[in-house]
Enzyme design. Structure first.
Site, short mmCIF file in Angstrom:
data_model
loop_
_atom_site.label_atom_id
_atom_site.label_comp_id
_atom_site.label_asym_id
_atom_site.label_seq_id
_atom_site.Cartn_x
_atom_site.Cartn_y
_atom_site.Cartn_z
N GLY C 217 0.18 -2.16 0.54
CA GLY C 217 -1.07 -2.99 0.30
C GLY C 217 -1.01 -4.14 1.67
O GLY C 217 -0.46 -3.79 2.72
N LEU C 243 -4.28 4.14 -2.35
CA LEU C 243 -3.88 3.34 -1.28
C LEU C 243 -2.35 3.42 -0.85
O LEU C 243 -1.46 3.16 -1.37
CB LEU C 243 -4.19 1.79 -1.36
CG LEU C 243 -4.16 0.69 -0.43
CD1 LEU C 243 -4.94 1.16 0.64
CD2 LEU C 243 -4.00 -0.41 -0.98
N ASP C 244 -2.07 3.63 0.45
CA ASP C 244 -0.76 3.96 0.94
C ASP C 244 0.19 4.74 0.16
O ASP C 244 1.37 4.53 0.06
CB ASP C 244 -0.15 2.49 0.85
CG ASP C 244 -0.93 1.31 1.81
OD1 ASP C 244 -1.79 1.71 2.65
OD2 ASP C 244 -0.75 0.15 1.58
N GLU C 245 -0.51 5.76 -0.63
CA GLU C 245 0.46 6.49 -1.36
C GLU C 245 0.30 7.93 -0.82
O GLU C 245 0.78 9.16 -1.57
CB GLU C 245 -0.04 6.67 -2.90
CG GLU C 245 0.02 5.31 -3.74
CD GLU C 245 1.53 4.77 -4.07
OE1 GLU C 245 2.32 5.85 -3.77
OE2 GLU C 245 1.76 3.81 -4.27
#
Lengths: 299, 299, 299, 299
Positions: C217, C243-245
């Site tokens: 994040g 997100l960001d995964e």
């Protein structure tokens, strides 16, 4: 303790009998360095190394570590400490003199995986880890032979969360008996109570097998594998009441790729854990670490 | 110079107008730190960072770098320097005050490969390399467009060993005209004469494309490939009259394997060269480097 | 596009006109390698490099990347692909032939911080990033001059979460017009909708400025500073709806210490981001990455 | 040998009883991979991993390492090797089948510094170094206790250059008696004669305490200190008749700075030596290394 170690330690003590360290933490203001260095000079001390750091230069916090040499230190130490008191008060210092030849007493806690213990014993035996490893406590018998072969007392204290209180009482008694200064959790997989921790604030060093704050808690390698990371790490930190949240001392990492399954990751990780914990313990023994809030200054 | 750079530089100058550095090199003896820090305190200066090092504690050499803040520094600088003179004499110091807001003038020498020049320009434009890049001199036209687009004067001076004397005369004149403080050889593949070098002692920074002292001289990547090394490196050093033998400032390395041919090694190496030279130049600009005999102390 | 780049690209195309890559993903079973290599041999292809990996050898998944040389590839490509079809069916393969000389079209999305864009442009200009950078899209005007000076079209599309739909429609139209193969988010600080992402599955490469999964994040450097970590990192990954995964392609780290404030951490971090993103993009362009579930195999 | 090691080894042998490796070196030509993989398939073998490399694709040299699984390998091995013979002849191959469960016999030579020996013993005891350490030979008694405590025979053979011939005769006899496959020079500071070396071509692994080719020969740390390098390294290589000139297997480095004197450099270096030698030995044991001229291909 073998012959080589005995000689190393004797040699170290003689070589360092006139060496001390002065650690300072206080609100920043002009004149601290001038006052302290003048004090040491007037007391016949010669500065060997000096490190300082100011957090937030305006109205901030000042940290200092001085290593100095002073002839006849043994006779003069008490008088020097007394003479320093007014300076400490003047600057509202948190200060401490540490004498290099007074080796710290270490207790190592270990569980079933011996690699971090082994590394510390190896550094100890080769004269690189200058301390007195007073005892090893484990909830498994695995490491007894290795530990006792180096001449270190080994205490087997089975542990689980249901008997935590009794276990810790026995441990605390041993720590007291051996006059332990610092506890190293060399992959000791049990959680310590806050009662235990408060007795050794900023003196319990843990190794966590991940690159914190990634993979806080249990099974970090399994979760690293699951996430598909390309690097794994290890983190050494002081233990506080918040699991894996204490002040970080040192971290390091190693590369992994898609070919590395969990078992392989653990092997790669163990080599990192060994190095990271060993560095953190040595820095603590050399009084290089000052804790401020939840962070470390490492000089 | 673009708008962003202009603002960066103005901002930097204002922020640092009361900051200076004191660099000291002298025979070791008790009382140096006390005297110097007392001096700064009495002159209203507050120490921001301080680093010291003693080579051979018994009868050895003492080195110090202090960064300090002093209100109204501009007005007081001259008086401070004069007042320091007796201390300098007392301890037989080699000493120097440097004023952070007075940016150093850089000349970059480059040949046909632009990667190191590009890195420096990039750091310059992004406000990370705080200096005035006064001019670029090259024996090729390759980089003209890039350099001039940043608003830096570019001088094309063809060079080869037969016309070395005339070439250097013209270069020296330019260096004088632009009041250059430091020369960066960003892969300038010509050898400088000792006459040239003595004008800029410890002020000419070179990048050598090998992990010195391995592969001194020409074609290091070719020879690294031939030898079958598993790592290649780069070395930044001050230029002396002995080729690739000057005091080393910084080194770094990268991994290669059997799949990497010479062309690939060069690509990998260029990335290392860029980083190593850039670090060395920044450390020089921040007055972190003290040369002693053929070595550097990097604070 | 400058003269050097044009020559680089022409040279690359001629040198690689008879080179192709075969990418395979299928359930593991005996005989795959034998069948595929026999196929290539019978079709006059010579294997240059070959990598394979089996996940869970018993009943697992097989991955392969073969780079081969085949005279008159241009004329024979279609026929080879047709001839391979029965083999693909026999082994239930997910397979693809990629022709090295057909450069991929890249769109770079950038926001206000230009360092990652700059690195890609630099690699592009020096002939190290072999692709066609078709356009740059930004929600700021900052990078226009730099981008246009390299001869690449620059589109300024202001963006915020309230107008996300219109913005993405315009972006998608541009991506279609330029026949974009891969999107690089070079610090583009806007979140993409799942509608956008599904159009370019495993073809959007992001750089996240932390060592994922640490600091998922916003504001990772601020949080890294707060936590007192001793290393910071960057992660390049394919973008998914989480997100960001998304699947991690590459990570790297750099050391920080107590002296490094947030601004310094960002500078250190930018150098890591540049390198990590650049590596990930090059691996994608060389078809080295196979995505499996939420992980990457990088050959 | 302790209980844990015995169990590790038994477990390893059972787990790998049907695994083998095929190593190939031959002139490059089309059809090698197809022929070899078809051969393995027809003989009921399933490829686990396969690596190949072509040096100079046009008219060059081909290298391959295949690890495969084959049910009932014990019964079929002889027949497979015979059946492979015509293929080996057809392609003028240098080929070898290696059976994973047949552990190699290691002899470790050590002198007065035990750190590399200790690392190997530690890896051995923890089940990470899968081999049979058959004996340790030393020209000092230092390591006897440690070696014998692990249950490994220890031979003290005083050595110096005047009695080299007799010493080597005794060593060669021991190597023969113990059917030694590979010799590890774990900081054995004696030079071996060419007669000795030719008996174990590409089977003697040395660790040199510098980043070769920097500091070939004696006292590398002293010379590194003298030169003022910022990094020190270690190199593991096969021993040839040219001192420190044999094919390099692995290298690694560590940072040093001006504060590190020779003693400190040695400590830092020892940690690197341990890791580098240990990696090289494991790669040799896993048959990952193919020597070609004076270089290694490490798969």
């Amino acid at each position: 303790m073998n012959h080589f170690m005995k000689k190393s330690i004797e040699h170290f003590k003689i070589e360092n009998e006139n060496k001390a360290r002065l650690l300072i933490k206080c609100p920043d203001q002009p004149g601290i360095v001038a006052t302290v260095s003048d004090f040491l000079y007037r007391n016949g001390a010669n500065i060997i190394t000096s490190d300082q750091y100011t957090l937030n230069p305006d109205g901030g916090q000042f940290f200092m570590r001085i290593e100095f040499y002073c002839p006849q230190l043994g006779e003069k130490a008490e008088q020097i400490e007394q003479a320093f008191q007014p300076i400490g008060e003047q600057f509202a210092m948190n200060w401490q003199f540490v004498y290099v030849s007074q080796l710290k007493n270490i207790a190592i806690f270990v569980s079933n995986e011996p690699h971090c213990l082994m590394e510390l014993l190896w550094e100890y035996q080769s004269g690189s880890l200058m301390a007195n490893i007073a005892l090893v406590i484990s909830n498994h018998e695995t490491a007894r032979e290795t530990v006792e072969s180096v001449g270190i007392p080994f205490y087997y204290i089975p542990a689980n969360k249901d008997i935590r209180k009794q276990v810790e009482e026995r441990q605390l008694q041993l720590l007291k008996d051996y006059e332990v200064d610092v506890i190293v959790l060399a992959r000791y997989m049990q959680i310590l109570t806050s009662d235990f921790v408060k007795n050794y604030e900023n003196r319990i060093i843990n190794i966590h097998h991940s690159f914190l704050p990634a993979f806080v808690g249990a099974k970090p390698y399994e979760r690293a594998y699951e996430r598909g990371v390309k690097m794994i790490g290890a983190t050494s930190h002081y233990v506080t009441n918040d699991l894996d949240e204490g002040p970080i001392i040192e971290q390091d990492i190693g590369r992994v790729d898609h070919r590395d399954d969990i078992a392989k990751m653990k092997k790669i990780g163990q080599a990192i854990e060994r190095v990271v914990l060993s560095r953190a313990v040595k820095w603590h023994l050399e009084d290089r670490i000052i804790v401020h809030q939840n962070k470390t200054i490492v000089f």
